[in-house]
Design a protein around this motif. Sequence first.
Motif, short mmCIF file in Angstrom:
data_model
loop_
_atom_site.label_atom_id
_atom_site.label_comp_id
_atom_site.label_asym_id
_atom_site.label_seq_id
_atom_site.Cartn_x
_atom_site.Cartn_y
_atom_site.Cartn_z
N LEU A 37 0.79 -1.08 0.11
CA LEU A 37 -0.11 0.09 0.12
C LEU A 37 0.83 1.21 0.12
O LEU A 37 0.57 1.98 -0.85
N TRP A 38 2.02 1.15 0.68
CA TRP A 38 2.92 2.20 0.87
C TRP A 38 3.52 2.51 -0.43
O TRP A 38 3.62 3.77 -0.90
N GLN A 39 4.12 1.56 -1.06
CA GLN A 39 4.64 1.57 -2.44
C GLN A 39 3.53 2.15 -3.34
O GLN A 39 3.79 3.04 -4.45
N ARG A 40 2.40 1.46 -3.54
CA ARG A 40 1.23 2.24 -4.27
C ARG A 40 0.96 3.61 -4.25
O ARG A 40 0.77 4.60 -5.20
N ARG A 42 3.18 5.85 -3.20
CA ARG A 42 4.14 6.53 -3.73
C ARG A 42 4.13 6.80 -5.22
O ARG A 42 4.35 7.73 -5.74
N ILE A 43 3.77 5.80 -5.81
CA ILE A 43 3.80 5.58 -7.19
C ILE A 43 2.58 6.65 -7.64
O ILE A 43 2.90 7.24 -8.71
N GLN A 44 1.41 6.64 -7.17
CA GLN A 44 0.51 7.39 -7.33
C GLN A 44 0.72 8.77 -7.29
O GLN A 44 0.58 9.68 -7.90
N GLN A 45 1.57 9.03 -6.08
CA GLN A 45 2.16 10.65 -5.76
C GLN A 45 3.15 10.90 -6.93
O GLN A 45 2.98 12.15 -7.53
N ALA A 46 3.83 10.23 -7.25
CA ALA A 46 4.77 10.48 -8.51
C ALA A 46 4.06 10.72 -9.56
O ALA A 46 4.42 11.67 -10.30
N ARG A 47 3.09 9.97 -10.04
CA ARG A 47 2.30 10.38 -11.41
C ARG A 47 1.44 11.66 -11.38
O ARG A 47 1.62 12.19 -12.34
N GLN A 48 0.80 11.81 -9.95
CA GLN A 48 0.40 13.26 -9.85
C GLN A 48 1.19 14.30 -10.12
O GLN A 48 0.99 15.44 -10.69
N HIS A 49 2.37 14.20 -9.46
CA HIS A 49 3.64 15.12 -9.69
C HIS A 49 4.01 15.42 -11.07
O HIS A 49 4.13 16.58 -11.46
N GLN A 50 4.27 14.31 -11.78
CA GLN A 50 4.56 14.44 -13.16
C GLN A 50 3.48 15.08 -13.93
O GLN A 50 3.70 15.96 -14.77
N ALA A 51 2.13 14.89 -13.71
CA ALA A 51 1.06 15.33 -14.49
C ALA A 51 1.04 16.88 -14.05
O ALA A 51 0.88 17.62 -15.10
N SER A 52 1.10 17.32 -12.76
CA SER A 52 1.04 18.60 -12.32
C SER A 52 2.25 19.42 -13.27
O SER A 52 2.38 20.59 -13.68
N ALA A 53 3.50 18.72 -13.08
CA ALA A 53 4.63 19.43 -14.09
C ALA A 53 4.62 19.48 -15.43
O ALA A 53 5.01 20.47 -16.16
N ARG A 54 3.68 18.69 -16.21
CA ARG A 54 3.48 18.53 -17.56
C ARG A 54 2.61 19.74 -17.64
O ARG A 54 2.65 20.67 -18.77
N THR A 55 1.63 19.99 -16.66
CA THR A 55 0.77 21.18 -16.88
C THR A 55 1.26 22.42 -16.68
O THR A 55 0.96 23.41 -17.43
N LEU A 56 2.19 22.36 -15.86
CA LEU A 56 3.09 24.01 -15.62
C LEU A 56 3.82 23.86 -16.90
O LEU A 56 4.13 25.38 -17.20
N GLN A 57 4.45 23.02 -17.61
CA GLN A 57 5.22 23.33 -18.69
C GLN A 57 4.34 23.63 -20.04
O GLN A 57 4.86 24.17 -20.98
N GLY A 58 3.04 23.55 -19.92
CA GLY A 58 2.13 23.87 -20.96
C GLY A 58 2.22 22.60 -22.08
O GLY A 58 1.80 22.69 -23.10
N GLY A 59 2.37 21.59 -21.58
CA GLY A 59 2.56 20.44 -22.33
C GLY A 59 1.34 19.30 -22.17
O GLY A 59 0.93 18.73 -22.49
#
Length: 59
Positions: A37-40, A42-59
């Motif tokens: 559960l902890w690993q899942r 962390r993976i979900q948080q990393a995906r959310q972070h990547q999605a928000s980073a893409r949004t900020l970059q305009g991509g």
Amino acid sequence: MLVVVILWVVGRLLHWLAGHLWVVPLTLVPVTAGAVLWQRTRIQQARQHQASARTLQGG
């Protein structure tokens, strides 16, 4: 002296576990479930972070 005490405690714990083998799976099941559960999470948080980073970059 501290090393001797630690080794004695570990030895007593192993001796106790040898007589109570049911404790091992009873402990491993919730520990494994918690790790999964902890690993899942962390993976979900990393995906959310990547999605928000893409949004900020305009991509």
